[in-house]
Write a protein that holds these residues in place. Structure first.
Motif, PDB file in Angstrom:
ATOM      1  N   ASP A 112      40.265   8.764  38.994  1.00 25.83           N
ATOM      2  CA  ASP A 112      41.722   8.782  39.054  1.00 25.83           C
ATOM      3  C   ASP A 112      42.303   7.410  39.409  1.00 25.83           C
ATOM      4  O   ASP A 112      43.466   7.133  39.100  1.00 25.83           O
ATOM      5  N   LEU A 113      41.530   6.584  40.081  1.00 24.60           N
ATOM      6  CA  LEU A 113      41.952   5.234  40.446  1.00 24.60           C
ATOM      7  C   LEU A 113      40.726   4.337  40.447  1.00 24.60           C
ATOM      8  O   LEU A 113      39.653   4.742  40.919  1.00 24.60           O
ATOM      9  N   VAL A 114      40.898   3.127  39.924  1.00 21.30           N
ATOM     10  CA  VAL A 114      39.817   2.139  39.896  1.00 21.30           C
ATOM     11  C   VAL A 114      40.335   0.856  40.529  1.00 21.30           C
ATOM     12  O   VAL A 114      41.393   0.339  40.134  1.00 21.30           O
ATOM     13  N   PHE A 115      39.592   0.344  41.496  1.00 24.04           N
ATOM     14  CA  PHE A 115      39.934  -0.926  42.146  1.00 24.04           C
ATOM     15  C   PHE A 115      38.890  -1.961  41.770  1.00 24.04           C
ATOM     16  O   PHE A 115      37.699  -1.771  42.020  1.00 24.04           O
ATOM     17  N   ILE A 116      39.328  -3.058  41.163  1.00 28.55           N
ATOM     18  CA  ILE A 116      38.429  -4.113  40.673  1.00 28.55           C
ATOM     19  C   ILE A 116      38.603  -5.355  41.537  1.00 28.55           C
ATOM     20  O   ILE A 116      39.682  -5.950  41.582  1.00 28.55           O
ATOM     21  N   ASP A 117      37.543  -5.738  42.228  1.00 25.69           N
ATOM     22  CA  ASP A 117      37.573  -6.908  43.106  1.00 25.69           C
ATOM     23  C   ASP A 117      36.180  -7.521  43.128  1.00 25.69           C
ATOM     24  O   ASP A 117      35.515  -7.565  44.166  1.00 25.69           O
ATOM     25  N   ALA A 118      35.747  -7.988  41.973  1.00 28.10           N
ATOM     26  CA  ALA A 118      34.403  -8.548  41.840  1.00 28.10           C
ATOM     27  C   ALA A 118      34.504  -9.902  41.146  1.00 28.10           C
ATOM     28  O   ALA A 118      35.534 -10.572  41.230  1.00 28.10           O
ATOM     29  N   ASP A 119      33.440 -10.334  40.486  1.00 34.29           N
ATOM     30  CA  ASP A 119      33.443 -11.639  39.810  1.00 34.29           C
ATOM     31  C   ASP A 119      34.514 -11.638  38.717  1.00 34.29           C
ATOM     32  O   ASP A 119      34.561 -10.751  37.875  1.00 34.29           O
ATOM     33  N   LYS A 120      35.367 -12.633  38.766  1.00 37.20           N
ATOM     34  CA  LYS A 120      36.544 -12.672  37.900  1.00 37.20           C
ATOM     35  C   LYS A 120      36.179 -12.932  36.442  1.00 37.20           C
ATOM     36  O   LYS A 120      36.921 -12.550  35.537  1.00 37.20           O
ATOM     37  N   GLU A 121      35.039 -13.564  36.212  1.00 39.53           N
ATOM     38  CA  GLU A 121      34.632 -13.881  34.856  1.00 39.53           C
ATOM     39  C   GLU A 121      34.428 -12.624  34.010  1.00 39.53           C
ATOM     40  O   GLU A 121      34.547 -12.674  32.778  1.00 39.53           O
ATOM     41  N   ASN A 122      34.115 -11.511  34.653  1.00 43.71           N
ATOM     42  CA  ASN A 122      33.869 -10.258  33.926  1.00 43.71           C
ATOM     43  C   ASN A 122      35.026  -9.274  34.036  1.00 43.71           C
ATOM     44  O   ASN A 122      34.859  -8.084  33.759  1.00 43.71           O
ATOM     45  N   ASN A 123      36.204  -9.749  34.409  1.00 46.91           N
ATOM     46  CA  ASN A 123      37.335  -8.850  34.612  1.00 46.91           C
ATOM     47  C   ASN A 123      37.678  -8.030  33.373  1.00 46.91           C
ATOM     48  O   ASN A 123      38.006  -6.843  33.472  1.00 46.91           O
ATOM     49  N   VAL A 124      37.642  -8.653  32.195  1.00 37.96           N
ATOM     50  CA  VAL A 124      37.985  -7.909  30.981  1.00 37.96           C
ATOM     51  C   VAL A 124      37.015  -6.748  30.780  1.00 37.96           C
ATOM     52  O   VAL A 124      37.420  -5.617  30.469  1.00 37.96           O
ATOM     53  N   ALA A 125      35.736  -7.016  30.970  1.00 39.94           N
ATOM     54  CA  ALA A 125      34.738  -5.963  30.819  1.00 39.94           C
ATOM     55  C   ALA A 125      34.944  -4.866  31.853  1.00 39.94           C
ATOM     56  O   ALA A 125      34.814  -3.669  31.548  1.00 39.94           O
ATOM     57  N   TYR A 126      35.294  -5.254  33.083  1.00 39.84           N
ATOM     58  CA  TYR A 126      35.521  -4.256  34.123  1.00 39.84           C
ATOM     59  C   TYR A 126      36.715  -3.364  33.788  1.00 39.84           C
ATOM     60  O   TYR A 126      36.663  -2.147  33.974  1.00 39.84           O
ATOM     61  N   VAL A 127      37.784  -3.967  33.296  1.00 43.19           N
ATOM     62  CA  VAL A 127      38.950  -3.163  32.914  1.00 43.19           C
ATOM     63  C   VAL A 127      38.586  -2.226  31.764  1.00 43.19           C
ATOM     64  O   VAL A 127      38.991  -1.063  31.730  1.00 43.19           O
ATOM     65  N   GLY A 128      37.805  -2.726  30.813  1.00 44.22           N
ATOM     66  CA  GLY A 128      37.362  -1.886  29.707  1.00 44.22           C
ATOM     67  C   GLY A 128      36.582  -0.679  30.191  1.00 44.22           C
ATOM     68  O   GLY A 128      36.800   0.455  29.727  1.00 44.22           O
ATOM     69  N   HIS A 129      35.675  -0.898  31.120  1.00 46.40           N
ATOM     70  CA  HIS A 129      34.916   0.222  31.673  1.00 46.40           C
ATOM     71  C   HIS A 129      35.824   1.157  32.465  1.00 46.40           C
ATOM     72  O   HIS A 129      35.650   2.389  32.422  1.00 46.40           O
ATOM     73  N   ALA A 130      36.781   0.593  33.202  1.00 48.41           N
ATOM     74  CA  ALA A 130      37.714   1.429  33.964  1.00 48.41           C
ATOM     75  C   ALA A 130      38.467   2.367  33.033  1.00 48.41           C
ATOM     76  O   ALA A 130      38.668   3.551  33.349  1.00 48.41           O
ATOM     77  N   MET A 131      38.863   1.857  31.875  1.00 47.67           N
ATOM     78  CA  MET A 131      39.565   2.695  30.908  1.00 47.67           C
ATOM     79  C   MET A 131      38.643   3.767  30.348  1.00 47.67           C
ATOM     80  O   MET A 131      39.042   4.925  30.175  1.00 47.67           O
ATOM     81  N   ARG A 132      37.412   3.396  30.052  1.00 50.40           N
ATOM     82  CA  ARG A 132      36.453   4.373  29.525  1.00 50.40           C
ATOM     83  C   ARG A 132      36.184   5.474  30.536  1.00 50.40           C
ATOM     84  O   ARG A 132      36.006   6.651  30.170  1.00 50.40           O
ATOM     85  N   LEU A 133      36.165   5.121  31.816  1.00 48.55           N
ATOM     86  CA  LEU A 133      35.835   6.073  32.873  1.00 48.55           C
ATOM     87  C   LEU A 133      37.064   6.766  33.450  1.00 48.55           C
ATOM     88  O   LEU A 133      36.937   7.605  34.343  1.00 48.55           O
ATOM     89  N   GLY A 134      38.233   6.399  32.953  1.00 49.33           N
ATOM     90  CA  GLY A 134      39.468   6.999  33.441  1.00 49.33           C
ATOM     91  C   GLY A 134      40.000   8.063  32.499  1.00 49.33           C
ATOM     92  O   GLY A 134      39.269   8.612  31.664  1.00 49.33           O
ATOM     93  N   HIS A 135      41.286   8.328  32.610  1.00 49.75           N
ATOM     94  CA  HIS A 135      41.965   9.338  31.808  1.00 49.75           C
ATOM     95  C   HIS A 135      43.450   9.000  31.834  1.00 49.75           C
ATOM     96  O   HIS A 135      43.886   8.151  32.629  1.00 49.75           O
ATOM     97  N   PRO A 136      44.272   9.620  30.996  1.00 47.93           N
ATOM     98  CA  PRO A 136      45.699   9.352  31.075  1.00 47.93           C
ATOM     99  C   PRO A 136      46.222   9.577  32.490  1.00 47.93           C
ATOM    100  O   PRO A 136      45.985  10.624  33.092  1.00 47.93           O
ATOM    101  N   GLY A 137      46.886   8.566  33.026  1.00 45.79           N
ATOM    102  CA  GLY A 137      47.375   8.633  34.398  1.00 45.79           C
ATOM    103  C   GLY A 137      46.521   7.880  35.395  1.00 45.79           C
ATOM    104  O   GLY A 137      46.959   7.645  36.528  1.00 45.79           O
ATOM    105  N   THR A 138      45.308   7.500  35.008  1.00 46.42           N
ATOM    106  CA  THR A 138      44.463   6.734  35.915  1.00 46.42           C
ATOM    107  C   THR A 138      45.121   5.400  36.256  1.00 46.42           C
ATOM    108  O   THR A 138      45.646   4.714  35.387  1.00 46.42           O
ATOM    109  N   VAL A 139      45.071   5.047  37.530  1.00 44.12           N
ATOM    110  CA  VAL A 139      45.619   3.779  38.016  1.00 44.12           C
ATOM    111  C   VAL A 139      44.483   2.769  38.131  1.00 44.12           C
ATOM    112  O   VAL A 139      43.415   3.080  38.671  1.00 44.12           O
TER     113      VAL A 139
END
Length: 221
Positions: free
Chosen positions: A134-161
């Motif tokens: 329902d919520l994903v917080f990303i605070d890791a290596d910045k070089e992989n931020n795009v990949a992390y957001v992509g995974h967050a979307m894959r693991l989320g659902h409509p309404g996920t923050v």
């Protein structure tokens, strides 16, 4: 003059906000002290940002939370407090020693039973995970931020923050130097989020004892 405002003004304001809005929190203070004593880098979120994470979890009613980047568990404690006893947090940490410190801090905070710490490179761990967060917080290596957001979307659902920390990098995102891979990674993430039709987002600049930075808060459509 407003353009002369800097740390001399930020720090007293931070102290006032912490005192008036947060008050003493011995558990978080102990977690921070243990992380410092163990030599962890001082890159945990600020107390105000930690409270914001807690509030975002409560506001959106999140029961399953994913955190990418545990460090000493400072922000993890706040996320776990937010989901409550019936919720759960999965947090990813690449450094086993950091994960050990986080585990001790979480136990002392009384939330270890609702937190699953997974140790290893986050991108490797994420590939094997299934969704429903329902919520994903990303605070890791910045070089992989795009990949992390992509995974967050894959693991989320409509309404996920989706919350991404360190999104301003003292303004370096405006014109990142060729060797500034962190600022380049953040800028690429901003462009990815801003152009993705499945996301709606805002970027917020912050100042305080952590310097000049900011975060992105996005919601899956």
């Amino acid at each position: 003059m407003d353009d002369l405002i800097g740390p001399d003004q930020w720090l007293p304001v931070d102290a006032l906000l912490d005192d008036v809005l947060l008050g003493p929190d011995p558990t978080l203070r102990a977690a921070l002290a243990d992380s410092q004593a163990a030599g962890l880098p001082p890159i945990e979120v600020s107390p105000q940002s930690a409270r914001l994470l807690y509030l975002l979890v409560k506001i959106c009613g999140a029961r399953r939370v994913l955190e990418i980047g545990t460090l000493g568990g400072y922000s993890t404690i706040c996320l776990a407090r937010g989901v409550g006893a019936e919720g759960s947090v999965v947090t990813l940490e690449c450094d086993p020693s950091h994960a050990d410190i986080a585990a001790r801090n979480l136990k002392r905070a009384g939330v270890a039973d609702r937190v699953d710490i997974r140790v290893g490179p986050a991108l490797d761990t994420l590939r094997g995970m299934t969704g429903g967060f329902d919520l994903v917080f990303i605070d890791a290596d910045k070089e992989n931020n795009v990949a992390y957001v992509g995974h967050a979307m894959r693991l989320g659902h409509p309404g996920t923050v989706i919350v991404v920390d360190n999104a301003v990098r003292a303004g370096r995102i405006v014109a990142p130097a060729e060797h500034d891979h962190q600022a380049r990674g953040v800028l690429e993430m901003l462009e990815f989020v801003g152009s993705n039709p499945k996301l709606e987002a805002a970027g917020i600049q912050t100042v305080g004892f952590k310097g000049w930075d900011g975060l992105v808060i996005a919601r899956m459509r």
